[in-house]
Structures are given as structure tokens and as C-alpha cells.
Design an enzyme around this catalytic site. Structure first.
Site, short mmCIF file in Angstrom:
data_model
loop_
_atom_site.label_atom_id
_atom_site.label_comp_id
_atom_site.label_asym_id
_atom_site.label_seq_id
_atom_site.Cartn_x
_atom_site.Cartn_y
_atom_site.Cartn_z
N TYR A 81 -5.31 11.96 1.49
CA TYR A 81 -5.68 10.46 1.82
C TYR A 81 -6.34 9.82 0.40
CZ TYR A 81 -5.03 11.74 6.71
OH TYR A 81 -4.46 12.24 7.83
N CYS A 98 -3.93 0.74 -2.70
CA CYS A 98 -4.16 -0.51 -1.96
C CYS A 98 -2.80 -1.48 -2.55
CB CYS A 98 -5.33 -1.14 -2.07
SG CYS A 98 -6.44 -0.21 -1.18
N CYS A 108 -10.62 -2.98 -5.13
CA CYS A 108 -9.45 -3.86 -5.43
C CYS A 108 -10.34 -4.90 -6.06
CB CYS A 108 -8.74 -4.13 -4.11
SG CYS A 108 -7.40 -2.80 -3.94
N GLU A 124 -3.04 -4.58 -3.30
CA GLU A 124 -3.63 -5.35 -4.36
C GLU A 124 -3.65 -4.68 -5.66
OE1 GLU A 124 -4.99 -4.63 -1.53
OE2 GLU A 124 -6.48 -5.96 -0.81
N GLU A 156 0.22 5.39 0.52
CA GLU A 156 -0.60 6.45 1.21
C GLU A 156 -0.10 7.66 0.56
OE1 GLU A 156 -1.10 5.62 5.34
OE2 GLU A 156 -2.15 3.98 5.11
N ASN A 157 -0.96 8.76 0.78
CA ASN A 157 -0.70 9.92 0.35
C ASN A 157 -1.30 11.00 1.20
OD1 ASN A 157 -1.38 12.53 -1.36
ND2 ASN A 157 0.17 11.37 -2.55
N ASN A 185 0.80 -1.28 0.03
CA ASN A 185 0.18 0.00 -0.09
C ASN A 185 0.93 1.31 -0.06
OD1 ASN A 185 0.54 -0.97 2.69
ND2 ASN A 185 -0.78 0.43 3.66
N1 THU Z 1 -5.34 -1.20 2.37
C1 THU Z 1 -4.80 -1.93 1.36
O1 THU Z 1 -3.71 -1.86 1.02
N2 THU Z 1 -5.46 -3.04 0.80
C2 THU Z 1 -6.98 -3.39 1.38
O2 THU Z 1 -7.55 -4.11 0.73
C3 THU Z 1 -7.49 -2.49 2.11
C4 THU Z 1 -6.82 -1.32 2.72
C5 THU Z 1 -4.69 -0.12 2.97
C6 THU Z 1 -4.93 1.22 2.28
C7 THU Z 1 -4.41 2.24 3.56
O3 THU Z 1 -3.02 2.31 3.49
C8 THU Z 1 -4.47 1.20 4.74
O4 THU Z 1 -4.63 -0.32 4.11
C9 THU Z 1 -5.53 1.65 5.69
O5 THU Z 1 -6.58 1.46 4.72
#
Ligand code: THU
Length: 134
Positions: free
Chosen positions: A51, A56, A92, A58, A47-48, A45
Site C-alpha cells: 500500500y 497520488c 503532495c 497530484e 495504487e500498489n 492515482n
Molecule cells: N489520493 C490521491 O491521489 N491524492 C490525494 O491527495 C489523496 C489520496 C489517492 C491515493 C489512494 O489511491 C487513494 O486516493 C486513497 O488514499
């Protein structure tokens, strides 16, 4: 999927998880996809501070596969640093459905427990258009 490939995917997902860029949630997610050509791609994942731009693990893994020429995904392993299981978010699920007929979704907990699903179980009545021949 045979046991050897599953172990490879698990390892790739765990490795990728370490690369997570998640200073806002501190949640680290790793994913690895196995494609029909036998290749494995992984992602974390990202992030930014704005938000909603977060992506993600996946979708990162699937995007790496597709952009490397592996457009058919067979299986995905998803893991995280949380207790319990991380289920792929709705976006996803839809994104993955584009690149596999009925992908095996394997959830791996941080303690090594496993849950297995078919993507069709997690995303019934998927939105799908027939791709136009190019
Ligand atoms: N996140 C994922 O990488 N995959 C998911 O299926 C659910 C959420 C990440 C996004 C974010 O960085 C953190 O989990 C919290 O939502």
C-alpha cells in the site's frame, strides 16, 4: 487563471481520473497542472498491493510536467469520484511547493462545485532550501 484555461484543466483532470489504478480503495483521483509555459499535464492515482507505494494523482501530474521539461507549475485542478472535495495530502503539498511559487489549487467535486486555495494556505511554513546553481 482565465476561465478557458480552467475549463481545460478541469477536463484534463476528469479524463485522467478515468485512468486511475485503484483496485484497493476504489477511489479515483485525477489531477491536472498548468505550467508557466502554457502546457498542461495530467495524472491519476496509482495504487500498489504494497500500500505505501501508492502514488497520488497530484504527484503523477507534477512528475510528468517536470520530466517533460515544464518545471514551473502555476495551477492544479484535483478531482475524484467521491462526493465532496479531495484535498491534496501533505506529501503532495510539499512536492508541489518545489515547483511553483504559490500555486493555485482548485478542488473540483464530482458534481462540478469548486473550491480555490493558494498552496501557501494549505501548507504554511513550507520546508524549503535554496536550490544550488548547477
Ligand atoms: N489520493 C490521491 O491521489 N491524492 C490525494 O491527495 C489523496 C489520496 C489517492 C491515493 C489512494 O489511491 C487513494 O486516493 C486513497 O488514499
Amino acid at each position: 487563471m482565465d476561465q478557458r484555461r480552467l475549463k481545460e484543466l478541469e477536463k484534463a483532470a476528469k479524463q485522467a481520473m478515468k485512468m486511475a489504478y485503484s483496485p484497493y480503495s476504489n477511489i479515483k483521483v485525477g489531477a491536472a497542472v498548468l505550467c508557466s509555459d502554457g502546457r498542461i499535464y495530467s495524472g491519476c492515482n496509482i495504487e500498489n498491493s504494497s500500500y505505501s507505494l501508492t502514488i497520488c494523482a497530484e504527484r503523477v501530474a507534477a512528475s510528468k510536467a517536470v520530466s517533460s521539461g515544464s518545471k514551473k507549475i502555476r495551477s492544479i485542478v484535483i478531482t475524484s469520484n467521491l462526493d465532496g472535495f479531495i484535498y491534496p495530502c501533505g506529501a503532495c503539498r510539499q512536492f508541489l511547493s518545489e515547483f511553483g511559487n504559490n500555486i493555485d489549487v482548485v478542488l473540483l467535486s464530482s458534481t462540478g462545485r469548486i473550491k480555490k486555495y493558494k498552496l501557501s494556505e494549505l501548507l504554511p511554513y513550507v520546508f524549503r532550501l535554496e536550490p544550488k546553481p548547477s
